[in-house]
Every structure is written in C-alpha cells, then in structure tokens.
Design a protein around this motif. Structure first.
Motif, PDB file in Angstrom:
ATOM      1  N   LEU A  13      25.938  51.423  35.014  1.00  0.00           N
ATOM      2  CA  LEU A  13      25.777  51.568  33.569  1.00  0.00           C
ATOM      3  C   LEU A  13      24.897  50.468  32.973  1.00  0.00           C
ATOM      4  CD1 LEU A  13      29.456  52.407  32.552  1.00  0.00           C
ATOM      5  CD2 LEU A  13      27.538  54.001  32.667  1.00  0.00           C
ATOM      6  N   PHE A  14      25.002  49.272  33.545  1.00  0.00           N
ATOM      7  CA  PHE A  14      24.304  48.108  32.979  1.00  0.00           C
ATOM      8  C   PHE A  14      23.572  47.334  34.078  1.00  0.00           C
ATOM      9  CE2 PHE A  14      27.986  48.986  30.260  1.00  0.00           C
ATOM     10  CZ  PHE A  14      27.352  49.162  29.036  1.00  0.00           C
ATOM     11  N   PRO A  15      22.530  47.939  34.650  1.00  0.00           N
ATOM     12  CA  PRO A  15      21.852  47.307  35.783  1.00  0.00           C
ATOM     13  C   PRO A  15      21.146  46.000  35.452  1.00  0.00           C
ATOM     14  CG  PRO A  15      20.620  49.223  35.016  1.00  0.00           C
ATOM     15  CD  PRO A  15      21.940  49.254  34.315  1.00  0.00           C
ATOM     16  N   ASN A  16      20.830  45.774  34.185  1.00  0.00           N
ATOM     17  CA  ASN A  16      20.095  44.571  33.794  1.00  0.00           C
ATOM     18  C   ASN A  16      20.980  43.510  33.144  1.00  0.00           C
ATOM     19  OD1 ASN A  16      17.563  45.674  34.629  1.00  0.00           O
ATOM     20  ND2 ASN A  16      17.537  46.906  32.747  1.00  0.00           N
ATOM     21  N   ALA A  17      22.273  43.743  33.114  1.00  0.00           N
ATOM     22  CA  ALA A  17      23.191  42.788  32.495  1.00  0.00           C
ATOM     23  C   ALA A  17      23.280  41.500  33.306  1.00  0.00           C
ATOM     24  CB  ALA A  17      24.576  43.403  32.352  1.00  0.00           C
ATOM     25  N   LYS A  18      23.661  40.441  32.625  1.00  0.00           N
ATOM     26  CA  LYS A  18      23.987  39.184  33.287  1.00  0.00           C
ATOM     27  C   LYS A  18      25.334  38.711  32.753  1.00  0.00           C
ATOM     28  CE  LYS A  18      19.195  37.724  33.980  1.00  0.00           C
ATOM     29  NZ  LYS A  18      19.186  38.015  35.432  1.00  0.00           N
ATOM     30  N   ILE A  19      26.179  38.242  33.662  1.00  0.00           N
ATOM     31  CA  ILE A  19      27.495  37.736  33.295  1.00  0.00           C
ATOM     32  C   ILE A  19      27.554  36.267  33.695  1.00  0.00           C
ATOM     33  CG2 ILE A  19      29.984  38.000  33.523  1.00  0.00           C
ATOM     34  CD1 ILE A  19      28.626  40.485  32.354  1.00  0.00           C
ATOM     35  N   GLY A  20      27.665  35.400  32.715  1.00  0.00           N
ATOM     36  CA  GLY A  20      27.755  33.967  32.971  1.00  0.00           C
ATOM     37  C   GLY A  20      29.205  33.522  33.035  1.00  0.00           C
ATOM     38  N   ILE A  21      29.540  32.782  34.075  1.00  0.00           N
ATOM     39  CA  ILE A  21      30.914  32.326  34.279  1.00  0.00           C
ATOM     40  C   ILE A  21      30.958  30.803  34.301  1.00  0.00           C
ATOM     41  CG2 ILE A  21      32.910  32.370  35.826  1.00  0.00           C
ATOM     42  CD1 ILE A  21      32.243  35.087  34.556  1.00  0.00           C
ATOM     43  N   GLY A 119      37.819  34.100  27.630  1.00  0.00           N
ATOM     44  CA  GLY A 119      38.401  33.242  28.653  1.00  0.00           C
ATOM     45  C   GLY A 119      39.798  33.656  29.048  1.00  0.00           C
ATOM     46  N   GLU A 120      40.149  33.318  30.286  1.00  0.00           N
ATOM     47  CA  GLU A 120      41.458  33.639  30.841  1.00  0.00           C
ATOM     48  C   GLU A 120      41.970  32.462  31.666  1.00  0.00           C
ATOM     49  OE1 GLU A 120      42.645  36.489  29.862  1.00  0.00           O
ATOM     50  OE2 GLU A 120      40.799  37.483  29.210  1.00  0.00           O
ATOM     51  N   ASP A 121      43.274  32.445  31.878  1.00  0.00           N
ATOM     52  CA  ASP A 121      43.928  31.424  32.688  1.00  0.00           C
ATOM     53  C   ASP A 121      43.908  31.864  34.153  1.00  0.00           C
ATOM     54  OD1 ASP A 121      45.848  29.774  34.021  1.00  0.00           O
ATOM     55  OD2 ASP A 121      46.813  29.348  32.104  1.00  0.00           O
ATOM     56  N   ILE A 122      43.167  31.151  34.984  1.00  0.00           N
ATOM     57  CA  ILE A 122      43.018  31.526  36.399  1.00  0.00           C
ATOM     58  C   ILE A 122      44.360  31.581  37.114  1.00  0.00           C
ATOM     59  CG2 ILE A 122      42.143  30.717  38.643  1.00  0.00           C
ATOM     60  CD1 ILE A 122      39.654  29.707  37.180  1.00  0.00           C
ATOM     61  N   ASP A 123      45.256  30.679  36.785  1.00  0.00           N
ATOM     62  CA  ASP A 123      46.536  30.603  37.491  1.00  0.00           C
ATOM     63  C   ASP A 123      47.438  31.801  37.210  1.00  0.00           C
ATOM     64  OD1 ASP A 123      45.825  28.143  38.648  1.00  0.00           O
ATOM     65  OD2 ASP A 123      46.471  27.066  36.842  1.00  0.00           O
ATOM     66  N   LYS A 124      47.080  32.600  36.224  1.00  0.00           N
ATOM     67  CA  LYS A 124      47.871  33.789  35.901  1.00  0.00           C
ATOM     68  C   LYS A 124      47.291  35.064  36.510  1.00  0.00           C
ATOM     69  CE  LYS A 124      49.461  31.639  31.610  1.00  0.00           C
ATOM     70  NZ  LYS A 124      49.332  31.642  30.133  1.00  0.00           N
ATOM     71  N   PHE A 125      46.143  34.964  37.170  1.00  0.00           N
ATOM     72  CA  PHE A 125      45.567  36.135  37.836  1.00  0.00           C
ATOM     73  C   PHE A 125      46.413  36.518  39.042  1.00  0.00           C
ATOM     74  CE2 PHE A 125      40.985  34.828  36.499  1.00  0.00           C
ATOM     75  CZ  PHE A 125      41.201  35.345  35.235  1.00  0.00           C
ATOM     76  N   VAL A 126      46.489  37.814  39.295  1.00  0.00           N
ATOM     77  CA  VAL A 126      47.155  38.328  40.495  1.00  0.00           C
ATOM     78  C   VAL A 126      46.066  38.919  41.388  1.00  0.00           C
ATOM     79  CG1 VAL A 126      48.861  39.936  41.407  1.00  0.00           C
ATOM     80  CG2 VAL A 126      49.260  38.816  39.194  1.00  0.00           C
ATOM     81  N   GLY A 127      45.704  38.207  42.444  1.00  0.00           N
ATOM     82  CA  GLY A 127      44.612  38.644  43.303  1.00  0.00           C
ATOM     83  C   GLY A 127      43.262  38.391  42.661  1.00  0.00           C
ATOM     84  N   GLY A 182      48.886  25.050  27.760  1.00  0.00           N
ATOM     85  CA  GLY A 182      49.256  24.620  29.105  1.00  0.00           C
ATOM     86  C   GLY A 182      48.259  24.999  30.187  1.00  0.00           C
ATOM     87  N   THR A 183      47.162  25.657  29.806  1.00  0.00           N
ATOM     88  CA  THR A 183      46.158  26.067  30.796  1.00  0.00           C
ATOM     89  C   THR A 183      45.482  24.850  31.415  1.00  0.00           C
ATOM     90  OG1 THR A 183      45.721  28.180  29.692  1.00  0.00           O
ATOM     91  CG2 THR A 183      43.989  27.313  31.133  1.00  0.00           C
ATOM     92  N   ASN A 184      45.442  24.810  32.739  1.00  0.00           N
ATOM     93  CA  ASN A 184      44.748  23.746  33.472  1.00  0.00           C
ATOM     94  C   ASN A 184      43.473  24.210  34.162  1.00  0.00           C
ATOM     95  OD1 ASN A 184      48.043  22.840  34.279  1.00  0.00           O
ATOM     96  ND2 ASN A 184      46.718  21.572  32.996  1.00  0.00           N
ATOM     97  N   ASN A 185      43.405  25.518  34.460  1.00  0.00           N
ATOM     98  CA  ASN A 185      42.248  26.082  35.160  1.00  0.00           C
ATOM     99  C   ASN A 185      41.822  27.358  34.447  1.00  0.00           C
ATOM    100  OD1 ASN A 185      42.310  24.194  37.573  1.00  0.00           O
ATOM    101  ND2 ASN A 185      44.358  25.101  37.718  1.00  0.00           N
ATOM    102  N   ALA A 186      40.594  27.371  33.976  1.00  0.00           N
ATOM    103  CA  ALA A 186      40.153  28.467  33.104  1.00  0.00           C
ATOM    104  C   ALA A 186      38.923  29.178  33.643  1.00  0.00           C
ATOM    105  CB  ALA A 186      39.862  27.949  31.704  1.00  0.00           C
ATOM    106  N   PHE A 187      38.911  30.484  33.394  1.00  0.00           N
ATOM    107  CA  PHE A 187      37.786  31.368  33.702  1.00  0.00           C
ATOM    108  C   PHE A 187      37.164  31.742  32.369  1.00  0.00           C
ATOM    109  CE2 PHE A 187      36.266  35.757  33.952  1.00  0.00           C
ATOM    110  CZ  PHE A 187      35.600  35.841  35.169  1.00  0.00           C
ATOM    111  N   LEU A 188      35.983  31.212  32.073  1.00  0.00           N
ATOM    112  CA  LEU A 188      35.300  31.505  30.819  1.00  0.00           C
ATOM    113  C   LEU A 188      34.059  32.329  31.111  1.00  0.00           C
ATOM    114  CD1 LEU A 188      35.445  27.936  29.190  1.00  0.00           C
ATOM    115  CD2 LEU A 188      37.157  29.759  29.063  1.00  0.00           C
TER     116      LEU A 188
END
Length: 235
Positions: A13-21, A119-127, A182-188
C-alpha cells in the motif's frame, strides 16, 4: 530478542513510506518539571502554525497527505492521523496538555515538524511488534475505555503477539503498551509518506532522540526502515 518488522501487506500500500524508529533504553520518565514540558509544547505549537497557512484546514498539505493515505485502507469512521488531531487543536486555539515527559517530547517533535509521532513501552510488548494489515480479530483496548475494539480486516495496525497496539496506523493506541512515568525502555516512531519532506523527517528524528537523551538520560538509537530495510532488533 524482540524485533520490529514491517510486513509486505503494508509495503504493498505504501511502497515509498519511511518509518523512523528511536529506541530509548535506560531512561527515567518520572515527572520532574511539568513547567519545562509545558513550555516545550507551547513553543512547538507556535512553530506548528507555519504548516497551517491555508485558512481551510483540510487544504494544508500536511493534512491532505495523511487524509489521502488513510483512504488506502479501511479505517474506523472519523479516524484521522495523529498529526491531524494535534494540528486541529492548534488551529482551533486549544493548547496541548502535558502527560508525561516522553509523550510531551514526542508531541513537541510532532508539532515542530508536522509529522505523526508515537511511542510504546518496549517491556510491555509480547513477542515481536509488526506494522501490517489486521486480520480483524486482534484484541485492542484503547485509551480511555475498557472495551475491546477489534480493528477491521485490512486496517493498518501496529501489533504484537497479544493484539493490536495502535489502530488505523497512528490514530489510537492501546492502554496495554502506553508510555507511563515508569517506562524505562521506549519504542518511539515517526512516519513519513511524503518523500518531499525527508529532511524534516530526519530532523524530527534527530530532535526526538537528542531531546529524550538530554532530558531523560539513557541511550537513544535511530533507525530508518523502508521497503529495502524492513526489520530491526529493538532489544
């Protein structure tokens, strides 16, 4: 070891998109100086006005590009991109409140550069976490409610092994993985669909990483994903 993977159903759907992390590790997100972050947001709101030169809100290019993107997949009625929601408030003269340092920083980045940030809390991800199209049975409890709100089949979502963590690409996030004091590790993340704004995209990522590290400590690492670079390790 957790990974972030952008699947082919997204790229179709979005072949030219860029996702910055920006992966932030070992940070301290406890609230210390609310006035500092309120001022940061206030300054960003002023800068955001330069993207709203057209009196007709929907005719501003930073709004149009995301409305066009949202037309390419099935969305919940009334769903808009996160940057449209922020800029709409600025357009209407409604100030953005403080939430916690990480959220305040990414909201400031979003406003300064008129790009969706989240953004999300990495430590709360499941897999692993994936940016993909939804099957339609993914558990999703949005902020502000305790009711399960399943995404539509084919809707663009971020999800992990437990369920969706952000619906309609960047419209609404789940309470399960939200950033807290309380977030210590974040995915932005910062998302780009308009290739003409690559410089602003890169500047936004640099601002985000630098501001988090300067204010919250720890380390911040930038990665940019595109159709030729579809996955990264996030821990």
């Amino acid at each position: 070891m957790k990974k972030f993977v952008i699947e082919d159903s997204f790229w179709s759907l979005f072949p030219n998109a860029k996702i910055g992390i920006v992966i932030c590790n070992g940070i301290d997100n406890s609230i210390r100086n609310k006035e500092q972050y309120a001022e940061m947001i206030s300054e960003a709101e002023k800068e955001a006005l330069k993207y709203l030169q057209n009196a007709e809100f929907s005719n501003n290019s930073v709004i149009k590009v995301w409305r066009e993107a949202f037309q390419k997949f099935k969305t919940k009625k009334g769903a808009r991109s996160s940057i449209e929601s922020l800029l709409k408030r600025v357009h209407n003269g409604n100030h953005i409140g403080t939430i916690n340092p990480l959220v305040d920083i990414y909201n400031s980045s979003s406003l300064k550069y008129a790009l969706p940030c989240g953004g999300e809390d990495i430590d709360k991800f499941v897999g692993d976490i994936r940016l993909t199209t939804a099957v339609g049975n993914e558990e999703f409890i949005p902020l502000g409610t305790d009711e399960n709100s399943l995404p539509y089949e084919g809707e663009i979502v971020y999800k992990d092994d437990k369920g969706a963590i952000c619906r309609c690409w960047n419209w609404r996030e789940a309470v399960r993985t939200m950033l807290t004091e309380g977030t210590n590790n974040a995915f932005l993340c910062i998302e780009l669909t308009d290739e003409s704004r690559i410089v602003e995209f890169q500047n936004a990522l640099n601002y985000l990483a630098k501001t988090v590290q300067n204010n919250l400590g720890g380390t911040s690492k930038i990665s940019i994903l595109d159709i030729n670079n579809k996955k990264i390790v996030i821990e």
